[in-house]
Design an enzyme around this catalytic site. Sequence first.
Site, short mmCIF file in Angstrom:
data_model
loop_
_atom_site.label_atom_id
_atom_site.label_comp_id
_atom_site.label_asym_id
_atom_site.label_seq_id
_atom_site.Cartn_x
_atom_site.Cartn_y
_atom_site.Cartn_z
CG ASP A 130 -30.62 58.49 -18.79
OD1 ASP A 130 -30.40 58.12 -17.82
OD2 ASP A 130 -30.01 57.82 -19.76
CG HIS B 279 -30.76 54.29 -18.77
ND1 HIS B 279 -29.65 55.21 -19.06
CD2 HIS B 279 -30.22 53.07 -18.56
CE1 HIS B 279 -28.66 54.54 -19.25
NE2 HIS B 279 -29.09 53.02 -19.04
CB SER C 65 -26.64 51.58 -20.49
OG SER C 65 -26.00 51.81 -19.03
CD GLN C 66 -20.78 47.55 -18.12
OE1 GLN C 66 -20.15 47.83 -16.99
NE2 GLN C 66 -21.48 46.55 -18.73
CE1 TYR D 287 -21.01 48.74 -13.43
CE2 TYR D 287 -23.19 48.29 -12.01
CZ TYR D 287 -21.94 48.89 -12.26
OH TYR D 287 -20.76 48.76 -10.96
#
Length: 340
Positions: free
Chosen positions: A269, A298, A183-184, A93
Amino acid sequence: MADMPESQLREYRSAQDDPAGFDGFWSQTIDSARCHDPDVRLEAHATGLETLEVFDISYRGFDGQRVNGWLRVPQGGTAPAGKLPALVQFNGYGAGRGHALDDLTWASAGFVQLLMDTRGQGSGRTEDPAGSGPSGGGFLSKGISSPDAYYYRRVFTDAVRAVDAVRSLGFVDPDRVAAIGNSQGGGIALAVAGLVPDLSAVLMQAPFLCDFPRATVITDSPPYPEIADYLRARRNDVGTVHSTLSYFDGVNFAKRATAPGYFSVGLMDTICPPSTVFAAYNNYAGKKEITVWPYNGHDAGGADDRSAAIKILRSHFSLSGPTVSTKQSANQAITKIEEA
């Protein structure tokens, strides 16, 4: 921070709806994008590297809009008929494609790597010209009033077209293409897994954009609170917003994925809570594995995950065969593109 015990995580099921119009919406969206010629363009980018070539790549994504990225190609490799396996990678992100010398792992391991520039984000070159209504800041609430206008409709379409683009290259084996991301980027890779039926593998490290009904109410760590901020100001739009999000939730893409899927998750996370990752994993329709890191957040395994991913991809992409000059193959393909 403990979300749920691992035993509960492995049984957890999301409350996310599977909208009746999901498949039709995405079929129409991708078909519309594919009406445009991909118009793949490569421009050599001088880096001083001796083991890799780097190209500035662009192609047509959502609504025929031009999307940029980096294409990194090993100078030499072993593959049948001179064609190499490829990875299409998506970023976290707020990150664009970054510098040409960033993230050289995958090409150094022998794969062609197309790193997609996420439109409108970070250090990229790709604009997001589409307008949207009010938002709560960031990208998560941009255009959230309807599936047609939502920001990730454009991003996920760009991602599918990135797979189309890399498969069109003369030195890539179109039957050996994987999607990867963290992640994203992991959430985007998961969406691609649900939209492209013939990928070789999908690797998702701490995937974002999963299980919106739970994610939006259990974490204060950005960026999920962007949706809460939006709904705090527009409290009567809760139903509309969650209806939109159901078309973009990794849980629903997971139900439609067929490629072998490899997940990883850190049980500490707070950005992508582990229950949201397991919500997608538990619904994943293809062959699947998940690596759990009990004391990680994360980063979800970090470099250890990447090391394992290389081994996984080598297993999926047998590189045995005659030695070929990838540089020569790439240059021949570039000449053909320029002549066209």
